[in-house]
Design a protein around this motif. Structure first.
Motif, PDB file in Angstrom:
ATOM      1  N   LEU A  86      45.214  39.831   8.433  1.00 37.26           N
ATOM      2  CA  LEU A  86      45.466  38.401   8.592  1.00 37.26           C
ATOM      3  C   LEU A  86      45.172  37.929  10.003  1.00 37.26           C
ATOM      4  O   LEU A  86      44.722  36.799  10.214  1.00 37.26           O
ATOM      5  CB  LEU A  86      46.917  38.085   8.219  1.00 37.26           C
ATOM      6  CG  LEU A  86      47.291  38.271   6.747  1.00 37.26           C
ATOM      7  CD1 LEU A  86      48.766  37.988   6.529  1.00 37.26           C
ATOM      8  CD2 LEU A  86      46.442  37.371   5.855  1.00 37.26           C
ATOM      9  N   LEU A  89      41.623  36.759  10.796  1.00 38.22           N
ATOM     10  CA  LEU A  89      41.149  35.480  10.284  1.00 38.22           C
ATOM     11  C   LEU A  89      41.235  34.371  11.321  1.00 38.22           C
ATOM     12  O   LEU A  89      40.652  33.307  11.129  1.00 38.22           O
ATOM     13  CB  LEU A  89      41.953  35.077   9.033  1.00 38.22           C
ATOM     14  CG  LEU A  89      41.835  36.034   7.845  1.00 38.22           C
ATOM     15  CD1 LEU A  89      42.737  35.562   6.709  1.00 38.22           C
ATOM     16  CD2 LEU A  89      40.398  36.132   7.367  1.00 38.22           C
ATOM     17  N   ILE A 200      40.789  30.717   2.362  1.00 40.99           N
ATOM     18  CA  ILE A 200      41.888  31.010   1.434  1.00 40.99           C
ATOM     19  C   ILE A 200      41.600  32.290   0.661  1.00 40.99           C
ATOM     20  O   ILE A 200      42.492  33.143   0.461  1.00 40.99           O
ATOM     21  CB  ILE A 200      42.100  29.819   0.482  1.00 40.99           C
ATOM     22  CG1 ILE A 200      42.550  28.584   1.265  1.00 40.99           C
ATOM     23  CG2 ILE A 200      43.130  30.163  -0.595  1.00 40.99           C
ATOM     24  CD1 ILE A 200      42.617  27.321   0.425  1.00 40.99           C
ATOM     25  N   GLU A 202      39.737  34.771   1.680  1.00 36.06           N
ATOM     26  CA  GLU A 202      39.859  35.896   2.613  1.00 36.06           C
ATOM     27  C   GLU A 202      41.326  36.237   2.883  1.00 36.06           C
ATOM     28  O   GLU A 202      41.666  37.404   3.082  1.00 36.06           O
ATOM     29  CB  GLU A 202      39.151  35.562   3.928  1.00 36.06           C
ATOM     30  CG  GLU A 202      37.674  35.845   3.907  1.00 36.06           C
ATOM     31  CD  GLU A 202      37.383  37.304   3.640  1.00 36.06           C
ATOM     32  OE1 GLU A 202      37.756  38.153   4.467  1.00 36.06           O
ATOM     33  OE2 GLU A 202      36.808  37.607   2.597  1.00 36.06           O
ATOM     34  N   SER A 203      42.181  35.232   2.905  1.00 38.80           N
ATOM     35  CA  SER A 203      43.610  35.494   3.062  1.00 38.80           C
ATOM     36  C   SER A 203      44.137  36.297   1.873  1.00 38.80           C
ATOM     37  O   SER A 203      44.927  37.247   2.049  1.00 38.80           O
ATOM     38  CB  SER A 203      44.380  34.179   3.197  1.00 38.80           C
ATOM     39  OG  SER A 203      43.912  33.435   4.286  1.00 38.80           O
ATOM     40  N   ALA A 206      42.841  39.841   2.186  1.00 37.59           N
ATOM     41  CA  ALA A 206      43.580  40.594   3.200  1.00 37.59           C
ATOM     42  C   ALA A 206      44.880  41.162   2.640  1.00 37.59           C
ATOM     43  O   ALA A 206      45.234  42.318   2.903  1.00 37.59           O
ATOM     44  CB  ALA A 206      43.876  39.694   4.404  1.00 37.59           C
TER      45      ALA A 206
END
Length: 225
Positions: A86, A89, A200, A202-203, A206
């Motif tokens: 996180l 990012l 979003i 990629e979050s 993660a």
């Protein structure tokens, strides 16, 4: 100026050419004092609830033969990987889990500890595990070879899975952002919306990748008992 597309994953900096970007890995230490507050805040209460859920799930996966407190190893692994995923990012923060140096060090150390413990204390169980139940006698040598190879490549697959997923998302965000100077102004809003959706995604990646590497490590540790 970015001379190479993969230069965003370069751990070196311009300050005396020192790898100071790796210091972002240890920023999680700043959040440790949350656990020592006499009146915990909302973030710590929410994080403690997540840890309790993970503890119960890992306890069920490891079975009744697991040692007391062994789930905290995997909870710490989940917390470390999730924090670094996180943190990467945010702009201008180095993602340490996008390098095999970190991911392979974590998975290889866990795998070696599992193997040493299993072959020293439960060697008979480890031999039995190489041949699935009901395998014909003529296929036993091939099954032993296949199980040995699959066991050896486990730390590599865990590390490559984590690294590849983190690199892929970051590269996609970088490629889209680099095209913003060559598109008309009326498409900038559309590009920003796509970037937000990718962020979003990629979050979620993660969180999912930190959960996957922890669950697989828990299942691998369960096989040596």
């Amino acid at each position: 100026m970015m001379t190479n597309l993969f230069s965003i994953f370069d751990p070196s900096t311009n300050l005396l050419n020192l790898p100071l970007n790796w210091l972002s890995t240890f920023l999680g230490i700043m959040f440790i004092p949350y656990s020592f507050w006499m009146i915990p805040n909302r973030h710590f209460i929410f994080w403690k609830m997540i840890i309790n859920k993970l503890h119960l799930e890992f306890k069920n996966l490891m079975g009744p033969n697991s040692f007391n407190g062994s789930t905290f190893i995997f909870i710490s692994l989940f917390s470390f990987v999730l924090f670094n995923n996180l943190l990467g990012l945010f702009p201008y923060i180095f993602t340490s889990t996008s390098h095999l140096n970190i991911s392979l060090s974590i998975t290889l150390s866990l795998w070696l500890s599992f193997m040493f413990y299993g072959w020293i204390n439960n060697s008979q169980h480890m031999f039995i595990h190489m041949i699935p139940q009901g395998t014909p006698s003529i296929l036993m040598p091939f099954m032993v070879l296949i199980e040995t190879i699959s066991n050896i490549i486990r730390p590599g697959t865990l590390a490559v899975r984590l690294t590849a997923n983190m690199i892929a998302g970051h590269l996609l965000l970088t490629l889209l952002s680099s095209t913003s100077t060559n598109i008309p102004n009326y498409l900038i809003i559309f590009l920003i919306m796509v970037q937000i959706l990718l962020l979003i995604l990629e979050s979620a990646v993660a969180v999912i990748q930190s959960y996957v590497i922890t669950i697989l490590s828990t299942l691998y540790s369960n096989e040596v008992n």
